[in-house]
Design an enzyme around this catalytic site. Structure first.
Site, short mmCIF file in Angstrom:
data_model
loop_
_atom_site.label_atom_id
_atom_site.label_comp_id
_atom_site.label_asym_id
_atom_site.label_seq_id
_atom_site.Cartn_x
_atom_site.Cartn_y
_atom_site.Cartn_z
N LYS A 201 24.36 -11.58 -16.01
CA LYS A 201 24.37 -11.37 -14.55
C LYS A 201 25.16 -11.87 -14.08
O LYS A 201 26.86 -11.17 -13.65
CB LYS A 201 23.26 -10.89 -14.14
CG LYS A 201 22.66 -10.28 -14.64
CD LYS A 201 20.39 -9.70 -13.73
CE LYS A 201 20.44 -11.62 -13.62
NZ LYS A 201 19.88 -11.60 -15.16
N ARG B 210 13.35 -8.51 -8.20
CA ARG B 210 12.98 -8.73 -9.94
C ARG B 210 11.40 -7.78 -9.38
O ARG B 210 11.35 -8.05 -10.47
CB ARG B 210 12.94 -10.46 -10.45
CG ARG B 210 13.56 -10.45 -10.99
CD ARG B 210 13.49 -12.15 -11.03
NE ARG B 210 14.06 -12.59 -12.58
CZ ARG B 210 15.13 -13.33 -11.92
NH1 ARG B 210 16.16 -13.64 -11.37
NH2 ARG B 210 15.23 -14.01 -13.02
N ARG C 249 23.02 -21.36 -23.20
CA ARG C 249 23.86 -21.48 -22.54
C ARG C 249 23.99 -22.93 -21.59
O ARG C 249 23.20 -23.76 -21.71
CB ARG C 249 23.19 -20.65 -21.30
CG ARG C 249 23.12 -20.84 -19.54
CD ARG C 249 22.64 -20.06 -19.16
NE ARG C 249 21.36 -19.58 -19.08
CZ ARG C 249 21.00 -18.50 -18.07
NH1 ARG C 249 21.39 -18.06 -17.57
NH2 ARG C 249 19.04 -18.54 -17.86
N ARG D 281 20.01 -26.52 -18.82
CA ARG D 281 18.87 -25.16 -17.31
C ARG D 281 17.10 -25.89 -17.96
O ARG D 281 16.70 -25.34 -18.84
CB ARG D 281 18.60 -24.61 -16.82
CG ARG D 281 19.42 -23.57 -16.05
CD ARG D 281 19.73 -22.60 -15.36
NE ARG D 281 18.79 -21.66 -15.39
CZ ARG D 281 18.66 -20.80 -14.42
NH1 ARG D 281 19.73 -19.88 -15.04
NH2 ARG D 281 17.12 -19.64 -15.07
N ARG E 167 9.82 -15.39 -19.42
CA ARG E 167 10.07 -14.98 -18.16
C ARG E 167 11.18 -13.60 -19.29
O ARG E 167 10.99 -12.72 -18.67
CB ARG E 167 12.09 -15.41 -18.30
CG ARG E 167 11.89 -17.00 -18.00
CD ARG E 167 12.60 -18.20 -18.07
NE ARG E 167 13.97 -17.54 -17.35
CZ ARG E 167 15.25 -18.83 -18.00
NH1 ARG E 167 14.92 -19.56 -18.75
NH2 ARG E 167 16.31 -18.47 -17.66
P1 ADP Z 1 17.89 -16.23 -14.90
O1 ADP Z 1 19.67 -16.75 -15.04
O2 ADP Z 1 17.50 -16.59 -16.44
O3 ADP Z 1 17.86 -15.00 -14.69
P2 ADP Z 1 17.54 -16.94 -12.82
O4 ADP Z 1 18.53 -18.28 -12.34
O5 ADP Z 1 18.10 -15.52 -11.51
O6 ADP Z 1 17.63 -17.05 -14.24
O7 ADP Z 1 16.14 -17.34 -11.94
C1 ADP Z 1 15.50 -18.42 -12.25
C2 ADP Z 1 14.08 -18.79 -12.29
O8 ADP Z 1 13.92 -18.41 -10.64
C3 ADP Z 1 13.95 -17.18 -12.42
O9 ADP Z 1 12.86 -17.30 -13.86
C4 ADP Z 1 11.93 -17.07 -11.13
O10 ADP Z 1 11.42 -18.03 -11.69
C5 ADP Z 1 13.13 -18.03 -10.06
N1 ADP Z 1 13.58 -16.36 -9.45
C6 ADP Z 1 15.02 -16.05 -9.60
N2 ADP Z 1 14.82 -15.01 -8.59
C7 ADP Z 1 13.53 -14.57 -7.94
C8 ADP Z 1 13.13 -13.13 -7.66
N3 ADP Z 1 14.10 -12.23 -7.73
N4 ADP Z 1 11.93 -13.09 -7.85
C9 ADP Z 1 11.60 -13.82 -8.08
N5 ADP Z 1 11.75 -15.01 -8.84
C10 ADP Z 1 12.97 -15.45 -8.11
P1 ADP Z 2 22.54 -14.15 -16.87
O1 ADP Z 2 22.61 -14.25 -15.12
O2 ADP Z 2 22.12 -12.65 -16.81
O3 ADP Z 2 20.80 -15.26 -16.88
P2 ADP Z 2 24.08 -15.54 -18.21
O4 ADP Z 2 25.95 -15.30 -17.35
O5 ADP Z 2 24.05 -17.21 -17.36
O6 ADP Z 2 23.11 -14.47 -17.85
O7 ADP Z 2 24.55 -15.42 -19.18
C1 ADP Z 2 23.80 -16.09 -19.89
C2 ADP Z 2 23.99 -17.26 -21.46
O8 ADP Z 2 25.03 -16.08 -22.45
C3 ADP Z 2 25.24 -17.44 -20.82
O9 ADP Z 2 25.58 -18.71 -21.62
C4 ADP Z 2 26.89 -16.93 -20.68
O10 ADP Z 2 27.98 -17.80 -20.74
C5 ADP Z 2 26.35 -16.12 -22.07
N1 ADP Z 2 26.96 -15.10 -22.19
C6 ADP Z 2 26.91 -14.94 -20.66
N2 ADP Z 2 27.98 -12.78 -21.34
C7 ADP Z 2 27.68 -12.56 -22.98
C8 ADP Z 2 28.83 -11.87 -23.43
N3 ADP Z 2 28.91 -10.44 -23.85
N4 ADP Z 2 28.09 -12.12 -25.32
C9 ADP Z 2 28.46 -13.21 -25.61
N5 ADP Z 2 27.47 -14.49 -24.64
C10 ADP Z 2 27.85 -14.14 -23.27
#
Ligand code: ADP
Ligand code: ADP
Ligand code: ZN
Length: 213
Positions: free
Chosen positions: A13, A88, A127, A160, A171
């Site tokens: 995302k 979420r 990541r 992270r 998660r």
């Molecule tokens: P990821 O990249 O793994 O999807 P995020 O950076 O979006 O993770 O979120 C990290 C953490 O922050 C989540 O595991 C949750 O604990 C919290 N969080 C983020 N967005 C939300 C949301 N919309 N509702 C509840 N918790 C959230």
């Molecule tokens: P989210 O925001 O949904 O948690 P991220 O954008 O942080 O996910 O992506 C998660 C990990 O996967 C990062 O290390 C990113 O560089 C990698 N990644 C993202 N898109 C791809 C893809 N299409 N193929 C392989 N790796 C990817």
């Protein structure tokens, strides 16, 4: 244009949202990034949220809805925005509809990246993020030009705290239970676009823009 990137943790995302920011010049609103900033600033809200985040649990809806409400009222959101990591839960989605309705806005598209759980685990394990500018890399799939250094600002990359195998499982479980039901919610609204997020990064970007053409 009011967009949302949707998918499991690690689905890509944030990575794809950056391309939308570049193309449409509208802000990316990542609740995860906002919570991490609050933790770095040691605010009371940040300290409370940290307890949930470290365990891979969702932060309570009331906290999240509060920060989104304030953020969407800011000037830079007037021309549009990209929601990343919000909503979420069904409660959050309903609250968002209410907020949008009250300000005469509507959601144009939900871009959903579909990625199987096994691949999610690999993506999260590799990541690396920039603690300064938030850019995201992957040790295998999206390497920075110089190992462990951010391409954009030269800061050292970090893993992270919640990107560890145990937390990821939790998660993912929470995603399937609490977040995946939103797929039907947005399908019914007629704004849902499913993208094969397991493809190579540039192909995912291509598919994403096809859905916006
Ligand atoms: P990821 O990249 O793994 O999807 P995020 O950076 O979006 O993770 O979120 C990290 C953490 O922050 C989540 O595991 C949750 O604990 C919290 N969080 C983020 N967005 C939300 C949301 N919309 N509702 C509840 N918790 C959230
Ligand atoms: P989210 O925001 O949904 O948690 P991220 O954008 O942080 O996910 O992506 C998660 C990990 O996967 C990062 O290390 C990113 O560089 C990698 N990644 C993202 N898109 C791809 C893809 N299409 N193929 C392989 N790796 C990817
Ligand atoms: Zn950086």
């Amino acid at each position: 244009m009011n967009l949302m990137v949707f998918g499991a943790p690690g689905a890509g995302k944030g990575t794809q949202a950056k391309f939308l920011v570049e193309k449409y010049n509208i802000p990316q609103i990542s609740t995860g990034d906002m919570l991490r900033a609050a933790i770095a600033d040691k605010t009371a809200m940040g300290m409370e949220a940290k307890k949930y985040m470290d365990e891979g649990e969702l932060v309570p809806d009331s906290t999240i809805i509060g920060i989104i409400k304030d953020r969407l009222e800011e000037e830079d959101c007037k021309k549009g925005f990209i929601l990343d990591g919000f909503p979420r839960t069904l409660n959050q989605a309903v609250a968002l509809e209410e907020l949008m309705k009250n300000s005469g806005k509507k959601l144009d598209k939900v871009l959903s990246f579909d990625v199987p759980d096994e691949l999610i685990i690999q993506r999260i394990a590799g990541r690396r993020v920039c603690s300064k500018c938030g850019a995201t890399f992957h040790i295998e799939f999206n390497k920075p030009k110089v190992q462990d250094i951010c391409d954009y600002c030269g800061t050292a990359l970090v893993t992270r705290k919640d990107d560890n195998v145990d937390t990821v499982k939790n998660r993912l479980e929470n995603y399937h239970k609490q977040t995946a039901p939103l797929i039907d919610f947005y399908k019914k609204m007629g704004v849902f676009a499913q993208i094969d997020g397991s493809q190579e990064l540039s192909l995912v970007t291509e598919d994403m823009f096809k859905n916006l053409a």
